[in-house]
Design an enzyme around this catalytic site. Structure first.
Site, mmCIF file in Angstrom:
data_model
loop_
_atom_site.group_PDB
_atom_site.id
_atom_site.type_symbol
_atom_site.label_atom_id
_atom_site.label_comp_id
_atom_site.label_asym_id
_atom_site.label_seq_id
_atom_site.Cartn_x
_atom_site.Cartn_y
_atom_site.Cartn_z
ATOM 1 N N LYS A 28 0.852 -1.190 0.000
ATOM 2 C CA LYS A 28 0.000 0.000 0.000
ATOM 3 C C LYS A 28 0.885 1.235 0.000
ATOM 4 O O LYS A 28 1.949 1.259 0.628
ATOM 5 C CB LYS A 28 -0.889 0.008 1.244
ATOM 6 C CG LYS A 28 -1.770 1.242 1.400
ATOM 7 C CD LYS A 28 -2.432 1.307 2.762
ATOM 8 C CE LYS A 28 -3.426 0.193 2.973
ATOM 9 N NZ LYS A 28 -4.165 0.327 4.255
ATOM 10 N N LYS A 86 -7.212 -6.493 -2.465
ATOM 11 C CA LYS A 86 -8.141 -5.698 -1.663
ATOM 12 C C LYS A 86 -8.777 -4.614 -2.533
ATOM 13 O O LYS A 86 -8.065 -3.824 -3.155
ATOM 14 C CB LYS A 86 -7.410 -5.083 -0.469
ATOM 15 C CG LYS A 86 -6.933 -6.119 0.537
ATOM 16 C CD LYS A 86 -5.909 -5.548 1.495
ATOM 17 C CE LYS A 86 -6.443 -4.405 2.305
ATOM 18 N NZ LYS A 86 -5.409 -3.867 3.236
#
Length: 397
Positions: A28, A86
């Site tokens: 991320k 995700k």
């Protein structure tokens, strides 16, 4: 067991997270938003370097809720070889359509749907995710400057999300600027994983560099399932603070009294007909005698959090109407005694609106301390479930 997810930006941070004991390495870019995506070449590089030493995941970015865009990005991330992809679902009339667009990919890749506690999430989407074959769902926060998960999702509401998702066959995650004191509050809900970024970084700033010391500290607060391929990094003696340790404290160190006093909540309670259909103020006083694990407590590993008591009361009250104060007191006592370090608990439940003073009940319940025995808990005669050390079965996300 609840697993620890660590969000990293590159391979250097991934190696720090692995050395610190993280179970899942999540790619991320915190500078690019709540679900800021790392470049796919960077994701692929980290996945190849980790080479199966840990499970990997990656976020798709803060995408507009347009089915074509969401599908294209999810396929791009899946092609990097991560174990989990995700996908954020922001409030939109097209959120369900975006999920439908991912149906084919969901049968080939483990998709994790991300909802946002600070954006009025539609938990009705859980049924859609389950029907389409998503692997799991998690709750996060979109605006990291406006508080932690529990600032937007009250503790008494967490069991509803976890229970509903799990009943649908979805793995469950909790994240959102989580800090050290949040861990003992969330572990009782048994999520499959807790996700961290800011708490793992210098000065707890999510855009700062990852700190090896911070990673190890957060890892030490989460019980770790021992695996043959890697040694456990957690001191299980200290995990008695959260009820997952085979140890239940050291009786030679004595006990501390942890208390909650004058805790007032609106409660649906009462046996009379005039008490049904509305709430009345109830005051709770709880004192728990807790076995110590060290002479010099320094952090959350060494204490039994009073937040666990208050969260438990809130969750019990949120179940709905209860006829008797005695029932409420027994439920609270049973909740507190689930912690294996608690040897005795006193619970006072006082209704404040039935007269000029308070009326109610006070109970005391004790745990029978166990002596070493060759018998297992299931075969020891005369032992109630509440009097036995608690345990949790291992969970793989």
């Amino acid at each position: 067991m609840t697993q620890m997810l660590a969000s990293v930006v590159d391979l250097a941070e991934a190696e720090i997270a692995i050395a610190g004991g993280a179970d899942i390495i999540d790619l991320k870019d915190p500078k690019a938003g709540a679900l800021g995506a790392v470049e796919t070449s960077g994701i692929r590089h980290v996945v190849q370097a980790i080479a199966g030493r840990r499970a990997t995941s990656a976020v798709c970015g803060d995408l507009p809720m347009e089915p074509g865009i969401v599908l294209a990005k999810a396929e791009e991330i899946a092609a990097t070889g991560v174990d989990y992809v995700k996908v954020g679902f922001f409030p939109s009339p097209d959120a369900a359509a975006c999920a439908e667009a991912l149906a084919g990919l969901a049968h080939k890749t483990k998709l994790i749907a991300v909802l946002f506690a600070d954006l009025e999430p539609d938990f009705g989407l859980l049924d859609v995710f389950a029907r389409l074959g998503f692997h799991g769902a998690m709750v996060d926060t979109a605006d990291k400057s406006k508080g932690r998960l529990l600032d937007h999702m009250r503790p008494e509401h967490v069991p509803g999300f976890v229970g509903r998702a799990r009943a649908l066959g979805l793995k469950v995650g909790l994240s959102g600027s989580l800090e050290e004191p949040d861990i003992p509050r969330l572990l009782p809900f048994a999520p499959d994983f807790l996700g961290f970024r800011g708490a793992l970084c210098d000065r707890s700033q999510r855009t700062a560099a990852m700190s090896a010391e911070a990673v190890k500290h957060i890892r030490s607060l989460i019980p770790e399932e021992r695996q043959a391929s890697r040694p456990a990094t957690v001191d299980y003696r200290l995990l008695a603070a959260r009820g997952y340790s085979p140890s239940a404290g050291d009786p030679t160190l004595g006990t501390d009294k942890i208390f909650v006093r004058d805790f007032v909540l609106p409660v649906q309670i009462g046996a009379y007909s005039f008490e049904h259909g509305h709430t009345q103020k109830v005051r709770f006083d709880v004192t728990a005698e807790v076995l110590r694990v060290t002479k010099h407590p320094e952090d959350m590993r060494h204490v039994f959090s009073y937040d666990v008591i208050m969260d438990g009361i809130r969750a019990i009250v949120a179940r709905g109407h209860v006829e008797l104060a005695e029932t409420l007191a027994e439920d609270i006592a049973a909740h507190v005694l689930e912690e294996p370090r608690v040897t005795r608990v006193t619970v006072r439940v006082e209704k404040l609106e039935l007269g000029p003073g308070g009326v109610g009940v006070e109970i005391e319940r004790r745990r029978e301390l166990q002596q070493p025995s060759a018998l297992t808990p299931d075969t020891q005669p005369g032992k109630s479930e509440a009097a036995l050390p608690c345990s949790k079965k291992g969970v793989t996300w």
